[in-house]
Design a protein around this motif. Structure first.
Motif, mmCIF file in Angstrom:
data_model
loop_
_atom_site.group_PDB
_atom_site.id
_atom_site.type_symbol
_atom_site.label_atom_id
_atom_site.label_comp_id
_atom_site.label_asym_id
_atom_site.label_seq_id
_atom_site.Cartn_x
_atom_site.Cartn_y
_atom_site.Cartn_z
ATOM 1 N N PHE A 20 7.213 -1.327 3.706
ATOM 2 C CA PHE A 20 5.852 -1.486 4.099
ATOM 3 C C PHE A 20 5.804 -2.114 5.619
ATOM 4 C CE2 PHE A 20 4.984 -1.534 -0.545
ATOM 5 C CZ PHE A 20 4.430 -0.093 -0.631
ATOM 6 N N GLN A 24 0.227 -2.447 6.585
ATOM 7 C CA GLN A 24 0.106 -1.800 5.362
ATOM 8 C C GLN A 24 0.092 -2.767 4.238
ATOM 9 O OE1 GLN A 24 3.821 0.882 5.530
ATOM 10 N NE2 GLN A 24 2.823 2.646 5.746
ATOM 11 N N ARG A 27 -3.345 -3.963 4.049
ATOM 12 C CA ARG A 27 -4.192 -2.896 3.653
ATOM 13 C C ARG A 27 -4.020 -3.122 1.965
ATOM 14 N NH1 ARG A 27 -2.733 2.812 4.955
ATOM 15 N NH2 ARG A 27 -4.225 3.457 3.467
ATOM 16 N N ALA A 110 0.572 11.649 -2.940
ATOM 17 C CA ALA A 110 0.568 10.905 -1.765
ATOM 18 C C ALA A 110 2.197 10.556 -1.234
ATOM 19 C CB ALA A 110 -0.199 9.701 -1.639
ATOM 20 N N GLY A 114 5.292 11.223 1.543
ATOM 21 C CA GLY A 114 5.777 10.090 2.308
ATOM 22 C C GLY A 114 4.691 8.902 2.415
ATOM 23 N N ASP A 115 3.858 8.850 1.942
ATOM 24 C CA ASP A 115 2.695 7.877 2.143
ATOM 25 C C ASP A 115 2.746 6.820 0.890
ATOM 26 O OD1 ASP A 115 0.786 6.172 2.972
ATOM 27 O OD2 ASP A 115 -0.821 7.786 3.148
ATOM 28 N N GLY A 118 -0.654 4.365 1.436
ATOM 29 C CA GLY A 118 -1.768 5.027 1.232
ATOM 30 C C GLY A 118 -1.888 5.566 -0.209
ATOM 31 N N GLY A 119 -1.025 6.009 -1.040
ATOM 32 C CA GLY A 119 -0.848 6.255 -2.269
ATOM 33 C C GLY A 119 -1.355 5.099 -3.231
ATOM 34 N N SER A 122 -5.014 4.057 -2.681
ATOM 35 C CA SER A 122 -6.003 5.374 -3.065
ATOM 36 C C SER A 122 -5.942 5.105 -4.634
ATOM 37 C CB SER A 122 -5.287 6.675 -2.789
ATOM 38 O OG SER A 122 -6.089 7.666 -3.530
#
Length: 134
Positions: A20, A24, A27, A110, A114-115, A118-119, A122
């Protein structure tokens, strides 16, 4: 990474070489804080290799957290392509297996793109929404 602070990662040099970016991580930290404050549960994230069998190792990690009964652990091993969600006894009353499986499916989609961050963000939101307000 535990809600409110990245206690599981702080001071460990491998974090700097982790999957990360700083943005990230911020987040993820914010998503953990929101999930914790909105539900009254504690959400934690572990990213790294899991000893075999992965589920047993994730449960061991969960048991080492400060308040396992009220904690939800998302354990992710990108290298092994393994995702485990472990809920403590009290947390499970508000987050049944079905809700965890739905969040896991969403996260896996996700991750497949490749995220990772974000996965996880979420998935945390989905788990918190299902657990509801405390």
């Amino acid at each position: 990474m535990t809600g409110g602070s990245p206690a599981g990662l702080t001071g460990r040099p491998e974090v700097l070489n982790g999957p990360f970016t700083t943005r990230q991580l911020l987040r993820l930290d914010e998503a953990l804080r929101l999930a914790d404050s909105s539900t009254g549960l504690t959400f934690s994230i572990y990213v790294g290799d899991l000893e075999e069998p992965g589920r047993t190792y994730a449960e061991k990690l969960h048991g080492q957290l400060a308040d396992p009964a009220n904690t939800v652990l998302i354990a992710l091993s990108p290298n092994q392509r393994v995702l485990e969600i472990v809920t403590g006894g009290e947390a499970r009353r508000r987050l049944p297996d079905r809700a965890a499986k739905l969040a896991a499916l969403s996260m896996a989609a996700a991750f497949g793109g490749g995220d990772l961050a974000g996965g996880l963000v979420s998935g945390l939101a989905q788990l918190a929404d299902h657990a509801g307000k405390h």
